[in-house]
Design a protein around this motif. Structure first.
Motif, PDB file in Angstrom:
ATOM      1  N   SER A  48       0.387  -0.725   0.228  1.00 36.64           N
ATOM      2  CA  SER A  48       0.129  -0.629  -0.414  1.00 36.64           C
ATOM      3  C   SER A  48       0.768   1.027  -0.178  1.00 36.64           C
ATOM      4  CB  SER A  48      -1.203  -0.106   1.352  1.00 36.64           C
ATOM      5  OG  SER A  48       0.287   0.176   2.530  1.00 36.64           O
ATOM      6  N   SER A  49       0.384   2.195  -0.706  1.00 37.33           N
ATOM      7  CA  SER A  49       0.463   3.060  -0.351  1.00 37.33           C
ATOM      8  C   SER A  49       0.274   4.620   0.233  1.00 37.33           C
ATOM      9  CB  SER A  49       1.287   4.210  -2.262  1.00 37.33           C
ATOM     10  OG  SER A  49       2.159   3.526  -2.642  1.00 37.33           O
ATOM     11  N   PRO A  50       0.695   5.133   0.942  1.00 32.79           N
ATOM     12  CA  PRO A  50       0.366   6.331   1.858  1.00 32.79           C
ATOM     13  C   PRO A  50      -0.232   7.072   0.354  1.00 32.79           C
ATOM     14  CG  PRO A  50       2.095   6.842   1.498  1.00 32.79           C
ATOM     15  CD  PRO A  50       1.974   6.078   1.453  1.00 32.79           C
ATOM     16  N   VAL A  51      -1.682   8.067   0.502  1.00 28.99           N
ATOM     17  CA  VAL A  51      -2.503   8.748  -0.308  1.00 28.99           C
ATOM     18  C   VAL A  51      -3.449  10.136   0.420  1.00 28.99           C
ATOM     19  CG1 VAL A  51      -4.494   9.296  -1.768  1.00 28.99           C
ATOM     20  CG2 VAL A  51      -3.464   7.265  -1.887  1.00 28.99           C
ATOM     21  N   PRO A  52      -1.993  10.968   1.051  1.00 29.03           N
ATOM     22  CA  PRO A  52      -2.692  12.402   1.422  1.00 29.03           C
ATOM     23  C   PRO A  52      -3.885  12.934   0.975  1.00 29.03           C
ATOM     24  CG  PRO A  52      -0.101  12.292   1.076  1.00 29.03           C
ATOM     25  CD  PRO A  52      -1.008  11.505   0.217  1.00 29.03           C
ATOM     26  N   VAL A  53      -4.487  13.618   1.982  1.00 25.67           N
ATOM     27  CA  VAL A  53      -5.721  13.739   2.023  1.00 25.67           C
ATOM     28  C   VAL A  53      -5.460  15.222   2.497  1.00 25.67           C
ATOM     29  CG1 VAL A  53      -8.667  13.924   2.229  1.00 25.67           C
ATOM     30  CG2 VAL A  53      -6.916  11.828   1.182  1.00 25.67           C
ATOM     31  N   TRP A  54      -6.066  16.312   1.744  1.00 17.64           N
ATOM     32  CA  TRP A  54      -6.814  17.581   2.267  1.00 17.64           C
ATOM     33  C   TRP A  54      -7.992  17.685   2.626  1.00 17.64           C
ATOM     34  CZ3 TRP A  54      -2.461  16.635  -0.751  1.00 17.64           C
ATOM     35  CH2 TRP A  54      -1.222  16.125  -0.749  1.00 17.64           C
ATOM     36  N   GLY A  61     -19.013  24.151   4.022  1.00 18.77           N
ATOM     37  CA  GLY A  61     -19.008  23.704   2.798  1.00 18.77           C
ATOM     38  C   GLY A  61     -17.198  22.985   2.807  1.00 18.77           C
ATOM     39  N   VAL A  62     -16.822  22.666   2.204  1.00 23.66           N
ATOM     40  CA  VAL A  62     -15.478  21.587   2.918  1.00 23.66           C
ATOM     41  C   VAL A  62     -14.939  21.868   0.836  1.00 23.66           C
ATOM     42  CG1 VAL A  62     -15.737  19.999   4.160  1.00 23.66           C
ATOM     43  CG2 VAL A  62     -16.233  19.528   1.908  1.00 23.66           C
ATOM     44  N   PHE A  63     -13.277  22.101   0.747  1.00 22.31           N
ATOM     45  CA  PHE A  63     -13.063  21.612  -0.727  1.00 22.31           C
ATOM     46  C   PHE A  63     -11.925  20.607   0.034  1.00 22.31           C
ATOM     47  CE2 PHE A  63     -13.309  26.234   0.204  1.00 22.31           C
ATOM     48  CZ  PHE A  63     -13.295  26.481  -1.683  1.00 22.31           C
ATOM     49  N   VAL A  64     -12.190  19.203  -0.776  1.00 17.26           N
ATOM     50  CA  VAL A  64     -11.355  17.880  -0.063  1.00 17.26           C
ATOM     51  C   VAL A  64     -10.499  17.409  -1.546  1.00 17.26           C
ATOM     52  CG1 VAL A  64     -11.661  15.289  -0.517  1.00 17.26           C
ATOM     53  CG2 VAL A  64     -13.149  16.932   0.538  1.00 17.26           C
ATOM     54  N   GLY A  65      -9.098  17.921  -0.998  1.00 19.30           N
ATOM     55  CA  GLY A  65      -8.232  17.551  -2.078  1.00 19.30           C
ATOM     56  C   GLY A  65      -7.367  16.145  -2.288  1.00 19.30           C
ATOM     57  N   VAL A  66      -6.761  15.505  -2.798  1.00 14.70           N
ATOM     58  CA  VAL A  66      -5.554  14.655  -3.070  1.00 14.70           C
ATOM     59  C   VAL A  66      -4.521  14.793  -3.400  1.00 14.70           C
ATOM     60  CG1 VAL A  66      -7.734  12.885  -2.488  1.00 14.70           C
ATOM     61  CG2 VAL A  66      -7.298  13.377  -4.375  1.00 14.70           C
ATOM     62  N   GLU A  67      -3.480  14.558  -4.074  1.00 13.17           N
ATOM     63  CA  GLU A  67      -2.586  14.370  -4.698  1.00 13.17           C
ATOM     64  C   GLU A  67      -2.769  13.305  -6.064  1.00 13.17           C
ATOM     65  OE1 GLU A  67       1.643  11.948  -3.235  1.00 13.17           O
ATOM     66  OE2 GLU A  67       1.640  14.119  -2.899  1.00 13.17           O
ATOM     67  N   PRO A  68      -3.567  12.180  -6.205  1.00 11.66           N
ATOM     68  CA  PRO A  68      -3.109  11.528  -7.210  1.00 11.66           C
ATOM     69  C   PRO A  68      -4.728  12.298  -7.833  1.00 11.66           C
ATOM     70  CG  PRO A  68      -3.973  10.140  -5.471  1.00 11.66           C
ATOM     71  CD  PRO A  68      -3.452  11.919  -5.091  1.00 11.66           C
ATOM     72  N   GLU A  69      -4.458  11.892  -9.850  1.00 12.16           N
ATOM     73  CA  GLU A  69      -5.389  12.595 -10.186  1.00 12.16           C
ATOM     74  C   GLU A  69      -6.575  12.132 -10.506  1.00 12.16           C
ATOM     75  OE1 GLU A  69      -6.010  14.694 -15.048  1.00 12.16           O
ATOM     76  OE2 GLU A  69      -3.910  13.252 -14.524  1.00 12.16           O
ATOM     77  N   LEU A  70      -7.607  12.192  -9.989  1.00 14.19           N
ATOM     78  CA  LEU A  70      -8.676  11.543  -9.773  1.00 14.19           C
ATOM     79  C   LEU A  70      -9.637  11.364 -11.042  1.00 14.19           C
ATOM     80  CD1 LEU A  70     -10.235  12.752  -6.102  1.00 14.19           C
ATOM     81  CD2 LEU A  70      -8.893  10.410  -7.052  1.00 14.19           C
ATOM     82  N   SER A  91      -7.925  17.549  -7.316  1.00 12.96           N
ATOM     83  CA  SER A  91      -6.517  16.851  -7.544  1.00 12.96           C
ATOM     84  C   SER A  91      -5.836  17.218  -8.042  1.00 12.96           C
ATOM     85  CB  SER A  91      -7.177  15.197  -8.360  1.00 12.96           C
ATOM     86  OG  SER A  91      -7.202  16.063  -9.323  1.00 12.96           O
ATOM     87  N   MET A  92      -4.299  16.431  -7.848  1.00 12.17           N
ATOM     88  CA  MET A  92      -3.464  17.078  -7.930  1.00 12.17           C
ATOM     89  C   MET A  92      -2.866  17.713  -6.845  1.00 12.17           C
ATOM     90  SD  MET A  92      -2.082  15.287 -10.940  1.00 12.17           S
ATOM     91  CE  MET A  92      -1.088  15.739 -11.769  1.00 12.17           C
ATOM     92  N   LEU A  93      -2.880  17.883  -6.072  1.00 17.97           N
ATOM     93  CA  LEU A  93      -2.020  18.603  -5.294  1.00 17.97           C
ATOM     94  C   LEU A  93      -0.965  18.437  -4.676  1.00 17.97           C
ATOM     95  CD1 LEU A  93      -4.731  19.724  -3.080  1.00 17.97           C
ATOM     96  CD2 LEU A  93      -4.191  21.223  -4.681  1.00 17.97           C
ATOM     97  N   GLU A  94      -0.079  18.685  -4.778  1.00 17.18           N
ATOM     98  CA  GLU A  94       1.154  19.309  -3.737  1.00 17.18           C
ATOM     99  C   GLU A  94       2.266  18.698  -4.600  1.00 17.18           C
ATOM    100  OE1 GLU A  94       2.838  19.557  -0.973  1.00 17.18           O
ATOM    101  OE2 GLU A  94       1.168  20.906  -0.659  1.00 17.18           O
ATOM    102  N   GLY A  95       2.068  18.388  -5.906  1.00 15.92           N
ATOM    103  CA  GLY A  95       2.993  18.197  -6.820  1.00 15.92           C
ATOM    104  C   GLY A  95       2.356  17.551  -7.782  1.00 15.92           C
ATOM    105  N   GLY A  96       1.293  15.916  -6.877  1.00 11.29           N
ATOM    106  CA  GLY A  96       0.804  15.010  -7.751  1.00 11.29           C
ATOM    107  C   GLY A  96       0.869  13.950  -8.146  1.00 11.29           C
ATOM    108  N   SER A  97       0.045  12.983  -9.188  1.00  9.37           N
ATOM    109  CA  SER A  97       0.815  11.856  -8.838  1.00  9.37           C
ATOM    110  C   SER A  97       0.348  11.232  -9.873  1.00  9.37           C
ATOM    111  CB  SER A  97       1.505  11.116  -7.426  1.00  9.37           C
ATOM    112  OG  SER A  97      -0.181  10.813  -7.369  1.00  9.37           O
TER     113      SER A  97
END
Length: 139
Positions: A48-54, A61-70, A91-97
């Motif tokens: 497994s690999s960590p998937v950071p979530v912001w 309201g909420v803003f949800v961000g993830v590193e991979p492209e969803l 998606s694609m936050l913090e440099g993306g993946s």
């Protein structure tokens, strides 16, 4: 640009002939290009690999961000199951993946699935965990 390691000369000639017959364009004027090539089948992850979530909550309201492209389907699933009336998924936050394709993309052998470094089902797992996090914020 043509990558001859992924398409044989015979296949290129056949493609040119088919296009020429259908369009009336001379085969010499048809250029076959390759944008993505895959020389090996997609390998499923064994670890497994960590998937950071912001998550940033602003009132209702909420803003949800993830590193991979969803995929759009995954982002819409997160929004659908969010307890917040206003949910933005980024998606694609913090440099993306790489892409994190939904499970059905693997069966369809889409570009997103073949480009992904995540195993089939990862998008659904991450979407469910995001839902749990969002519900915990509303509790």
């Amino acid at each position: 640009m043509l990558d001859l390691t992924s398409i044989s000369a015979e296949a290129i000639a056949a493609t040119r002939t088919t296009i020429a017959k259908a369009s009336g364009v001379a085969t010499a004027d048809i250029v076959v290009t390759v944008t993505h090539t895959f020389s090996a089948p997609h390998v499923q992850a064994t670890t497994s690999s960590p998937v950071p979530v912001w998550i940033l909550q602003l009132g209702n309201g909420v803003f949800v961000g993830v590193e991979p492209e969803l995929s759009t389907d995954t982002a819409l699933a997160v929004k659908k199951h969010s307890p917040f009336p206003h949910t933005a998924v980024m998606s694609m936050l913090e440099g993306g993946s790489k892409n994190m394709a939904e499970a059905q993309s693997y069966a369809r052998v889409t570009y997103e699935a073949m480009d992904s470094s995540y195993a089939q089902g990862s998008a659904e797992t991450v979407a469910a965990k995001i839902g749990t996090l969002l519900h915990s914020l509303r509790a």
